[in-house]
Structures are given as C-alpha cells and as structure tokens.
Write an enzyme that holds these catalytic residues in place. Structure first.
Site, PDB file in Angstrom:
ATOM      1  N   HIS A 190      -1.862  -5.281   1.714  1.00  0.00           N
ATOM      2  CA  HIS A 190      -3.120  -6.015   1.580  1.00  0.00           C
ATOM      3  C   HIS A 190      -2.773  -7.456   1.242  1.00  0.00           C
ATOM      4  O   HIS A 190      -1.816  -7.710   0.509  1.00  0.00           O
ATOM      5  CB  HIS A 190      -3.972  -5.430   0.441  1.00  0.00           C
ATOM      6  CG  HIS A 190      -5.108  -6.334   0.066  1.00  0.00           C
ATOM      7  ND1 HIS A 190      -6.287  -6.352   0.759  1.00  0.00           N
ATOM      8  CD2 HIS A 190      -5.210  -7.301  -0.896  1.00  0.00           C
ATOM      9  CE1 HIS A 190      -7.080  -7.283   0.237  1.00  0.00           C
ATOM     10  NE2 HIS A 190      -6.457  -7.865  -0.771  1.00  0.00           N
ATOM     11  N   LYS A 224       0.835  -1.195   0.000  1.00  0.00           N
ATOM     12  CA  LYS A 224       0.000   0.000   0.000  1.00  0.00           C
ATOM     13  C   LYS A 224       0.880   1.261   0.000  1.00  0.00           C
ATOM     14  O   LYS A 224       2.090   1.184   0.277  1.00  0.00           O
ATOM     15  CB  LYS A 224      -0.911  -0.033   1.239  1.00  0.00           C
ATOM     16  CG  LYS A 224      -1.933  -1.193   1.252  1.00  0.00           C
ATOM     17  CD  LYS A 224      -2.810  -1.111   2.503  1.00  0.00           C
ATOM     18  CE  LYS A 224      -3.899  -2.167   2.547  1.00  0.00           C
ATOM     19  NZ  LYS A 224      -4.778  -2.015   3.752  1.00  0.00           N
ATOM     20  N   ASN A 245      -1.962  -0.153   7.342  1.00  0.00           N
ATOM     21  CA  ASN A 245      -1.316  -1.423   7.706  1.00  0.00           C
ATOM     22  C   ASN A 245      -0.425  -1.984   6.601  1.00  0.00           C
ATOM     23  O   ASN A 245      -0.174  -3.172   6.536  1.00  0.00           O
ATOM     24  CB  ASN A 245      -2.365  -2.431   8.173  1.00  0.00           C
ATOM     25  CG  ASN A 245      -3.505  -2.576   7.174  1.00  0.00           C
ATOM     26  OD1 ASN A 245      -3.378  -2.154   6.031  1.00  0.00           O
ATOM     27  ND2 ASN A 245      -4.597  -3.176   7.604  1.00  0.00           N
TER      28      ASN A 245
HETATM   29  P1  IDP Z   1      -7.882  -6.971   5.725  1.00  0.00           P
HETATM   30  O1  IDP Z   1      -7.095  -5.927   4.945  1.00  0.00           O
HETATM   31  O2  IDP Z   1      -7.106  -7.495   6.904  1.00  0.00           O
HETATM   32  O3  IDP Z   1      -8.432  -8.085   4.863  1.00  0.00           O
HETATM   33  P2  IDP Z   1     -10.536  -5.751   5.735  1.00  0.00           P
HETATM   34  O4  IDP Z   1     -11.594  -5.949   6.784  1.00  0.00           O
HETATM   35  O5  IDP Z   1     -10.755  -6.385   4.396  1.00  0.00           O
HETATM   36  O6  IDP Z   1      -9.142  -6.214   6.375  1.00  0.00           O
HETATM   37  O7  IDP Z   1     -10.354  -4.176   5.584  1.00  0.00           O
HETATM   38  C1  IDP Z   1      -9.649  -3.632   4.499  1.00  0.00           C
HETATM   39  C2  IDP Z   1      -8.777  -2.479   4.999  1.00  0.00           C
HETATM   40  O8  IDP Z   1      -9.616  -1.468   5.569  1.00  0.00           O
HETATM   41  C3  IDP Z   1      -7.837  -2.848   6.144  1.00  0.00           C
HETATM   42  O9  IDP Z   1      -6.623  -3.449   5.688  1.00  0.00           O
HETATM   43  C4  IDP Z   1      -7.594  -1.506   6.794  1.00  0.00           C
HETATM   44  O10 IDP Z   1      -6.661  -0.716   6.055  1.00  0.00           O
HETATM   45  C5  IDP Z   1      -8.972  -0.872   6.696  1.00  0.00           C
HETATM   46  N1  IDP Z   1      -9.802  -1.153   7.871  1.00  0.00           N
HETATM   47  C6  IDP Z   1     -10.466  -2.299   8.150  1.00  0.00           C
HETATM   48  N2  IDP Z   1     -11.159  -2.220   9.305  1.00  0.00           N
HETATM   49  C7  IDP Z   1     -10.931  -0.979   9.775  1.00  0.00           C
HETATM   50  C8  IDP Z   1     -11.389  -0.267  10.939  1.00  0.00           C
HETATM   51  O11 IDP Z   1     -12.140  -0.791  11.791  1.00  0.00           O
HETATM   52  N3  IDP Z   1     -10.940   1.004  11.096  1.00  0.00           N
HETATM   53  C9  IDP Z   1     -10.121   1.609  10.191  1.00  0.00           C
HETATM   54  N4  IDP Z   1      -9.664   0.997   9.083  1.00  0.00           N
HETATM   55  C10 IDP Z   1     -10.062  -0.283   8.872  1.00  0.00           C
HETATM   56 MG    MG Z   2      -9.885  -8.058   3.364  1.00  0.00          MG
END
Ligand code: IDP
Ligand code: MG
Length: 168
Positions: free
Chosen positions: A126, A11, A123
């Site tokens: 992805h 990212k 984070n």
């Molecule tokens: P993942 O990337 O671990 O699969 P997902 O639930 O698919 O997690 O969420 C996609 C992205 O959205 C996450 O990597 C993160 O950057 C952001 N994200 C997910 N949940 C939250 C939250 O509760 N607060 C803020 N950002 C979030």
């Molecule tokens: Mg995801």
C-alpha cells in the site's frame, strides 16, 4: 518542491512471499528517508478504518480479510513512513498501478502482484495516494512518538489509570 510524508504497508502477500527486502530495495530508488517503521497486528477495526473510502465496493469484505492477513495466515503487515521531496508521487511511481495486471511490469505491483480467483488485487504494498490520505493514514497507523520527525501538530494529555504491559 514540498517535503511530504507517505505511508507504505507491506501487505500480507508481500510478507509471505518473502518480498520485504526486494520491496525496500525498490523503494530506496525514490531516495527518501524512513521516518517510522514497525510490524503491526491488523485488527478488523484498523483494516476497516484504513479502507473506509471503499466501503460498499463489491470487493470490500475480501479486501478486509486480505489486509488482516486471514487469507495468508499472517495477521501482520509491516508499516513505514517515508519522507522527502515529492514523496507521495515518487513512491506511487515505484509502486505502480492499483491493478497489478495494468501496472508497469517493472513496478513493484507489476512485478509481484496478482489478481486472485476471488477478484482481489493482491498487490503486495500500500502507498498513500494524496497528502490528505497520507495524513489520515499515518495518524491511523502510528503514534506521534513512533515517528522520528514532527509531522503533524500534537498535544499533551495526562493519562491516569492506564494499563500497559512492561517486560516482566
Ligand atoms: P491503491 O491501493 O492503489 O491506492 P485503492 O483504490 O485505494 O488503490 O484500493 C485499495 C486496495 O483495494 C487496492 O490496493 C487493492 O488491493 C484493492 N482494490 C482496489 N480496487 C480493486 C478492484 O477493482 N478489484 C479488486 N481489488 C481492488
Ligand atoms: Mg488508495
């Protein structure tokens, strides 16, 4: 165990923090092969399709701005397809929990991620979280000819009047 493929994105925060090398070293612990790799300019359309399952979440707009690179002034991500036995789980284990504060400190997200004051989980990477997500995501980010393995069925189409750029 089945051979799987998974989509990894470095990212924009990972790119501007100059973490590409570190991230690839950590991903190599999963002992998989790289089947595709490219730098992608992230349009709003691509960003919204990639995260369409999160539409309606309070952080959705910020998330789209983040993945498009607008927060970090770099409208690009680096995309990879990794392939091998149990690839999805192996990569998710190295990548760590979605929330960088809860992620194992030795995981990529635990080591390099942060939560911004706007509440976005920056984070760094992805990684696809299921076989279905991986297929959807790989088809979204890569054309069949950009991946060195035949991952999914393809069909041939004849295009006429296609405008494309070539080197001048
Ligand atoms: P993942 O990337 O671990 O699969 P997902 O639930 O698919 O997690 O969420 C996609 C992205 O959205 C996450 O990597 C993160 O950057 C952001 N994200 C997910 N949940 C939250 C939250 O509760 N607060 C803020 N950002 C979030
Ligand atoms: Mg995801």
């Amino acid at each position: 165990m089945a051979i799987e493929q998974t989509l990894i994105l470095i990212k924009p925060d990972g790119l501007i923090k100059s973490l590409t090398g570190n991230i690839l070293s950590r991903l190599s612990e999963a002992k998989l092969i790289i089947a595709g790799a490219k730098v992608v300019r992230v349009t709003r359309e691509l960003a919204e399709k990639h995260y369409e399952h999160l539409k309606g979440k309070p952080f959705f707009d910020e998330l789209i701005t983040y993945i498009m690179g607008d927060i970090h002034n770099t409208r690009r991500v680096v995309a990879f397809v990794y392939q091998g036995e149990d690839a999805i789980k192996k990569i998710r284990d190295v990548v760590g929990d979605t929330n960088p504060e809860l992620a194992n400190p030795v995981s990529i997200r635990g080591a390099y991620g942060r939560i911004t004051t706007n509440g976005v989980f920056e984070n760094v990477v992805h990684a696809s979280s299921s076989l279905e997500d991986a297929e959807k995501e790989i088809k979204l980010w890569f054309n069949p000819d950009e991946v060195i393995e035949d991952l999914y069925p393809t069909k041939e189409v004849v295009l006429s009047q296609v405008h494309t750029r070539v080197w001048a």
